[in-house]
Design a protein around this motif. Structure first.
Motif, PDB file in Angstrom:
ATOM      1  N   HIS A  99      -6.278  -3.732 -14.893  1.00 14.14           N
ATOM      2  CA  HIS A  99      -6.735  -2.963 -13.731  1.00 14.14           C
ATOM      3  C   HIS A  99      -5.580  -2.722 -12.764  1.00 14.14           C
ATOM      4  CE1 HIS A  99      -9.051  -1.837 -10.146  1.00 14.14           C
ATOM      5  NE2 HIS A  99     -10.044  -1.544 -10.987  1.00 14.14           N
ATOM      6  N   GLU A 100      -5.523  -1.528 -12.190  1.00 11.34           N
ATOM      7  CA  GLU A 100      -4.410  -1.161 -11.320  1.00 11.34           C
ATOM      8  C   GLU A 100      -4.268  -2.112 -10.132  1.00 11.34           C
ATOM      9  OE1 GLU A 100      -1.083   1.069 -10.126  1.00 11.34           O
ATOM     10  OE2 GLU A 100      -2.198   0.947 -12.019  1.00 11.34           O
ATOM     11  N   ARG A 101      -5.399  -2.542  -9.584  1.00  8.53           N
ATOM     12  CA  ARG A 101      -5.329  -3.468  -8.460  1.00  8.53           C
ATOM     13  C   ARG A 101      -4.665  -4.777  -8.873  1.00  8.53           C
ATOM     14  NH1 ARG A 101     -10.808  -4.438  -5.306  1.00  8.53           N
ATOM     15  NH2 ARG A 101     -10.433  -2.203  -4.987  1.00  8.53           N
ATOM     16  N   SER A 102      -4.974  -5.239 -10.059  1.00 10.26           N
ATOM     17  CA  SER A 102      -4.359  -6.475 -10.553  1.00 10.26           C
ATOM     18  C   SER A 102      -2.875  -6.267 -10.830  1.00 10.26           C
ATOM     19  CB  SER A 102      -5.079  -6.938 -11.824  1.00 10.26           C
ATOM     20  OG  SER A 102      -4.502  -8.125 -12.324  1.00 10.26           O
ATOM     21  N   VAL A 121       0.839  -1.207   0.000  1.00  9.37           N
ATOM     22  CA  VAL A 121       0.000   0.000   0.000  1.00  9.37           C
ATOM     23  C   VAL A 121       0.871   1.252   0.000  1.00  9.37           C
ATOM     24  CG1 VAL A 121      -1.689   1.317   1.328  1.00  9.37           C
ATOM     25  CG2 VAL A 121      -1.938  -1.154   1.100  1.00  9.37           C
ATOM     26  N   TRP A 131      -1.223  -6.164  -7.083  1.00 11.29           N
ATOM     27  CA  TRP A 131      -1.290  -7.339  -6.221  1.00 11.29           C
ATOM     28  C   TRP A 131      -0.970  -8.649  -6.940  1.00 11.29           C
ATOM     29  CZ3 TRP A 131      -1.413  -6.698  -1.151  1.00 11.29           C
ATOM     30  CH2 TRP A 131      -1.885  -5.484  -0.646  1.00 11.29           C
TER      31      TRP A 131
END
Length: 315
Positions: free
Chosen positions: A224-227, A119, A230
């Protein structure tokens, strides 16, 4: 992979031998007569001489070491004079409690540290990054034993949310909820410093990965930024994070000694402190070598996990 594991196991042998020599020499160099300390008020010259013969303390140091090492290689760690039971039995019984405490703390610091580092890197120079950095620096700066005592004072004595000490209640059922309530404070106190270290190094590893070309390519393709963070970046960063976890596992295991004393946790650390105070030589030597062997084996497992993520390490 089998050859790599065998090579790592063989390389651990001189490490364990070196540890056994250091522990044996340190215990042999402690001032005073162990037999006199063990016998206490019964330390007559005849009793001291007899106990020295029974312990083998009347033999030269080198001979005593090889006798002890030979017995240990056969699974005989000796017998504790202060507890009147086999050293290996006592160590195995206490190690279960230490494993619960250190294992829980290691899981906590790994999950929290990696999540905080990810994060912080994803929100570089943002509010989340600054808040996490401040919390991490604060956590690293506070000694675990002091934090443990403050947690006892606030959450156990004043607020009465958790028990003050021990692993089980004196009265009542010894179930999972009772274990969790007794485990919460010592596990958190032990995990704080390691969490901060893992978070800082995870942040550095993630920032390095996020600057690489394959991350820019994934973003350009519309992932996607989350992908991206993470799944792609974290997996690549884990090659650098896993060795940190191995080092912090050793810190957690060694830190369990004073946390067990603060919270009166019935583990190996508290056993070793009591054995040192009572000059129980065989119990100290056997306990330290056993814990060291566990730590070496865990580091081998960490190296194997790292080699699975990055096959170049095996070469």
């Amino acid at each position: 992979m089998a050859g790599y594991i065998l090579k790592r196991l063989v390389s651990a042998i001189p490490v364990l031998l070196g540890i056994s020599v250091i522990v044996f020499v340190i215990m042999a160099m402690i001032p005073g007569d162990p037999a006199t300390a063990i016998l206490g008020s019964y330390a007559t010259p005849e009793n001291v001489e007899k106990l020295n013969r029974d312990l083998g303390l009347d033999k030269p140091m080198v001979q005593r070491y090889f006798i002890w090492l030979g017995n240990m290689l056969q699974g005989d760690f000796g017998r504790s004079f202060s507890l009147n039971r086999a050293v290996l039995d006592e160590v195995m019984e206490r190690f279960g409690a230490t494993l619960i405490l250190a294992g829980t703390s290691f899981v906590l610091c790994s999950i929290l540290g990696i999540a905080a580092g990810v994060v912080s890197a994803a929100r570089q120079y943002g509010f989340a990054d600054k808040a996490i950095t401040f919390a991490v620096l604060l956590g690293i700066s506070i000694p675990s034993f002091f934090l443990g005592m403050m947690m006892i004072l606030i959450f156990a004595v004043q607020l009465r949310w958790f028990p003050v000490s021990g692993m089980w209640p004196i009265y009542g059922a010894r179930d999972l909820s009772a274990l969790i309530s007794h485990l919460t404070l010592p596990a958190l106190a032990l995990a704080v410093v390691a969490t901060g270290v893992i978070a800082r190094l995870s942040r550095s590893a993630m920032l390095e990965v996020l600057r690489q070309d394959f991350i820019r390519t994934a973003r350009a393709k519309g992932v996607h930024e989350r992908s991206v963070i993470w799944r792609h970046a974290l997996r690549a960063a884990m090659v650098s994070i896993i060795p940190v976890l191995g080092v912090q596992a050793g810190f957690v295991l060694s830190g369990a000694v004073y946390i067990e004393m603060v919270f009166q946790w019935p583990g190996v650390g508290r056993m070793l402190v009591d054995a040192i105070l009572k000059r129980d030589i065989l119990l100290v030597q056997g306990g330290v070598v056993f814990v060291a062997a566990c730590y070496v084996l865990f580091n081998i497992a960490v190296d194997v996990a790292q080699s699975l993520l990055d096959p170049r390490i095996k070469t």
